[in-house]
Write a protein that holds these residues in place. Structure first.
Motif, short mmCIF file in Angstrom:
data_model
loop_
_atom_site.label_atom_id
_atom_site.label_comp_id
_atom_site.label_asym_id
_atom_site.label_seq_id
_atom_site.Cartn_x
_atom_site.Cartn_y
_atom_site.Cartn_z
N THR A 1 56.12 13.65 39.20
CA THR A 1 56.95 13.10 38.13
C THR A 1 56.66 11.62 37.90
OG1 THR A 1 58.69 14.69 38.69
CG2 THR A 1 59.32 12.85 37.29
N LEU A 2 56.40 10.87 38.97
CA LEU A 2 56.10 9.45 38.83
C LEU A 2 54.76 9.22 38.13
CD1 LEU A 2 57.34 8.06 42.28
CD2 LEU A 2 58.30 7.59 40.01
N VAL A 3 53.80 10.13 38.37
CA VAL A 3 52.53 10.05 37.64
C VAL A 3 52.77 10.22 36.15
CG1 VAL A 3 50.30 11.21 37.23
CG2 VAL A 3 51.08 10.80 39.57
N GLY A 4 53.61 11.21 35.80
CA GLY A 4 53.95 11.43 34.40
C GLY A 4 54.70 10.25 33.81
N LEU B 1 44.89 13.41 24.56
CA LEU B 1 44.13 13.62 25.80
C LEU B 1 45.00 13.40 27.03
CD1 LEU B 1 40.79 11.80 24.83
CD2 LEU B 1 41.22 14.26 24.89
N VAL B 2 45.74 12.29 27.03
CA VAL B 2 46.55 11.95 28.21
C VAL B 2 47.68 12.96 28.43
CG1 VAL B 2 48.13 10.24 29.20
CG2 VAL B 2 46.04 9.49 28.06
N LYS B 3 48.38 13.32 27.35
CA LYS B 3 49.53 14.20 27.50
C LYS B 3 49.13 15.65 27.82
CE LYS B 3 53.20 13.10 27.10
NZ LYS B 3 54.17 12.50 28.07
N GLU B 4 48.00 16.10 27.31
CA GLU B 4 47.54 17.44 27.66
C GLU B 4 47.17 17.49 29.14
OE1 GLU B 4 46.64 21.46 27.40
OE2 GLU B 4 47.80 20.14 26.08
N TRP B 5 46.55 16.42 29.64
CA TRP B 5 46.21 16.36 31.07
C TRP B 5 47.49 16.35 31.91
CZ3 TRP B 5 47.35 12.97 35.03
CH2 TRP B 5 46.67 13.22 36.24
N LEU B 6 48.49 15.57 31.49
CA LEU B 6 49.75 15.51 32.23
C LEU B 6 50.47 16.86 32.21
CD1 LEU B 6 51.22 12.03 31.19
CD2 LEU B 6 50.46 12.74 33.47
N TYR B 7 50.37 17.59 31.08
CA TYR B 7 50.96 18.93 31.02
C TYR B 7 50.34 19.84 32.06
CZ TYR B 7 51.35 23.80 29.69
OH TYR B 7 51.52 25.16 29.73
N ARG B 8 49.02 19.90 32.08
CA ARG B 8 48.32 20.80 33.01
C ARG B 8 48.59 20.41 34.46
NH1 ARG B 8 44.24 23.87 30.47
NH2 ARG B 8 44.07 23.40 28.24
N TYR B 9 48.61 19.13 34.73
CA TYR B 9 48.86 18.61 36.07
C TYR B 9 50.28 18.97 36.53
CZ TYR B 9 49.69 15.00 39.67
OH TYR B 9 50.02 14.33 40.82
N THR B 10 51.27 18.75 35.66
CA THR B 10 52.66 18.97 36.02
C THR B 10 53.01 20.45 36.10
OG1 THR B 10 53.24 16.89 34.91
CG2 THR B 10 55.06 18.38 35.44
N VAL B 11 52.55 21.26 35.15
CA VAL B 11 52.91 22.68 35.16
C VAL B 11 52.27 23.39 36.35
CG1 VAL B 11 51.02 23.70 33.77
CG2 VAL B 11 53.35 24.61 33.60
N HIS C 1 57.56 19.25 28.10
CA HIS C 1 57.83 18.02 27.36
C HIS C 1 56.52 17.27 27.13
CE1 HIS C 1 61.89 15.80 26.79
NE2 HIS C 1 61.13 15.65 25.74
N HIS C 2 55.65 17.25 28.16
CA HIS C 2 54.32 16.63 28.00
C HIS C 2 53.50 17.38 26.94
CE1 HIS C 2 54.87 13.85 31.24
NE2 HIS C 2 54.87 14.76 32.19
N ARG C 3 53.51 18.72 27.01
CA ARG C 3 52.73 19.51 26.07
C ARG C 3 53.26 19.30 24.64
NH1 ARG C 3 49.98 24.43 25.70
NH2 ARG C 3 48.55 23.53 27.24
N SER C 4 54.58 19.25 24.48
CA SER C 4 55.14 19.04 23.15
C SER C 4 54.76 17.67 22.60
CB SER C 4 56.65 19.20 23.17
OG SER C 4 57.27 18.19 23.95
N ASP C 5 54.64 16.69 23.49
CA ASP C 5 54.20 15.36 23.06
C ASP C 5 52.74 15.41 22.61
OD1 ASP C 5 54.50 12.73 22.46
OD2 ASP C 5 54.57 11.99 24.51
N ALA C 6 51.93 16.19 23.32
CA ALA C 6 50.53 16.34 22.91
C ALA C 6 50.45 17.00 21.53
CB ALA C 6 49.77 17.17 23.94
#
Length: 304
Positions: free
Chosen positions: A11-14, A128-138, A155-160
Motif C-alpha cells: 500500500t505504501l508503494v501505491g 503506465l504507472v497506474k497499470e503497473w501499480l494495479y498489477r502489483y497490488t492485485v 482503484h489503481h486500474r480505474s485511474d489508469a
C-alpha cells in the motif's frame, strides 16, 4: 514478513506513486488548461486517501478476537472496501458533473480552452504507472486474500482507465484544433461513467459480505464433499457459510454412529475441522454440531 506488514508495504508503494502522480496531474491540468487532467488528478487524490484508509483498517482487522469481537475484527477490512467503493463513486460523480457543465457551456457557444501538450505527456505517464501499480497490488492482494487490497488495486486500474480517456480527449483536442476542444470534457465524462461501474462492483461485493452473504455455491459444494470424504460421517446438513474479512466461517450439522463414545465423535469432528482449515486457511472458523445416527435414519432426506 507478516500479512499486515506485507499489506503495509504494498500500500505504501501505491501511496508514493499516487502522491507523485496527483502532483504532476494538478500542475499539468492547471498549466495545460485541461479539465480531463484535473479530473484525473482528483481521482489520484482519492486513490491516495483510500491508501491511508486501507492502512488504518487493515491494522484494526489484524487484531485477534477479544471479548467484544468473538469472531475477530476481519469485517473492518470489508468496511474499508465499502468506503473505498463510496469514495470512488463520489469521485466519479464529481468528474461527470464537472465535465457535463463544460459540455453544456460548449453547446451554449462558449469556446473551451485547448489543453496543452504537457497534460498529454502526464496522462501517458499515468497510464503506465497506474497499470503497473494495479498489477502489483492485485497480485499481492490475491496472495494475501485481502479484499481491501484488491479493491484498492481496482482503484489503481480505474485511474489508469481514466488516464486513457484523458489522453484520448487531450490528444484529440490538441491534434484536431479548437473546434474539437470539447473532446477534453467529453473524455472526462466517459471516464466518470467507467469509474461508476467499478465502484458499483466494489460496493456489491462488500455489501454482500457485510450482510452475511453465503459463499459461492461451488465453494459450499466443495465443503460438503470434503466433509463426506470421512466414512464415519453421515448426512451432513444445515450448512451455513460467510466471509469474515480475509477468512471464512463454516457451520454444519453431521450425523455419526450413536453408539460410538463421545471421545471418538469428538476426534472425528476434530479431523473434519483440521481438514477444512488445511483447505481454507488456519484462521477459518469451523463449528460442527454432531447428531446420533441410527439405521432407521437411512431414508431421511436432509438439506444443506
Amino acid at each position: 514478513m507478516t500479512r499486515e506488514k506485507e499489506i503495509y508495504k504494498v500500500t505504501l508503494v501505491g501511496s508514493a506513486g499516487n502522491v507523485a502522480l496527483l502532483t504532476f496531474k494538478f500542475i499539468a491540468g492547471t498549466l495545460g488548461h485541461s479539465s480531463a487532467m484535473i479530473a484525473d488528478a482528483v481521482h489520484s487524490l482519492s486513490d491516495f486517501l483510500t491508501d491511508i484508509m486501507v492502512l488504518v483498517f487493515v491494522h484494526i482487522s489484524a487484531k485477534p478476537q477479544d471479548e467484544s469481537h468473538d469472531y475477530g475484527h476481519g469485517k473492518f477490512e470489508t468496511i474499508a472496501s465499502f468506503i473505498i467503493g463510496l469514495a470512488l463513486m463520489a469521485a466519479a460523480t464529481g468528474i461527470i458533473v464537472a465535465g457535463g457543465l463544460k459540455l453544456v457551456a460548449w453547446f451554449g457557444g462558449e469556446q473551451l480552452e485547448a489543453p496543452g501538450v504537457l497534460a498529454l505527456w502526464v496522462a501517458l505517464l499515468s497510464i503506465l504507472v497506474k497499470e503497473w501499480l494495479y498489477r502489483y497490488t492485485v497480485r499481492h492482494g490475491k496472495n494475501l486474500d485481502s479484499q481491501a487490497m484488491i479493491a484498492n488495486a481496482w482503484h489503481h486500474r480505474s485511474d489508469a482507465l481514466s488516464s486513457i480517456g484523458a489522453a484520448i480527449g487531450i490528444g484529440g483536442a490538441i491534434l484536431l484544433g479548437n473546434r474539437w476542444t470539447v473532446l477534453d470534457p467529453l473524455a472526462s465524462i466517459i471516464v466518470g461513467f467507467m469509474l461508476v461501474k467499478v465502484s458499483i462492483d466494489l460496493l456489491k461485493t462488500s455489501i454482500g459480505e457485510l450482510t452475511e452473504h453465503s459463499l459461492p455455491s461451488d465453494t459450499e459444494d466443495e465443503i460438503m464433499a470434503l466433509i463426506q470424504s470421512f466414512p464415519a460421517v453421515k448426512q451432513p446438513h444445515n450448512l451455513r457459510t460467510r466471509n469474515i474479512g480475509d477468512r471464512i466461517a463454516i457451520e454444519v450439522h453431521v450425523r455419526m454412529d450413536g453408539n460410538i463414545s463421545l471421545y471418538e465423535a469428538h476426534d472425528q469432528a476434530t479431523n473434519i475441522e483440521r481438514k477444512l482449515k488445511q483447505r481454507f486457511g488456519k484462521q477459518t472458523h469451523v463449528t460442527i454440531h454432531m447428531e446420533p445416527f441410527k439405521d432407521s435414519d437411512e431414508d431421511i432426506v436432509v438439506t444443506t
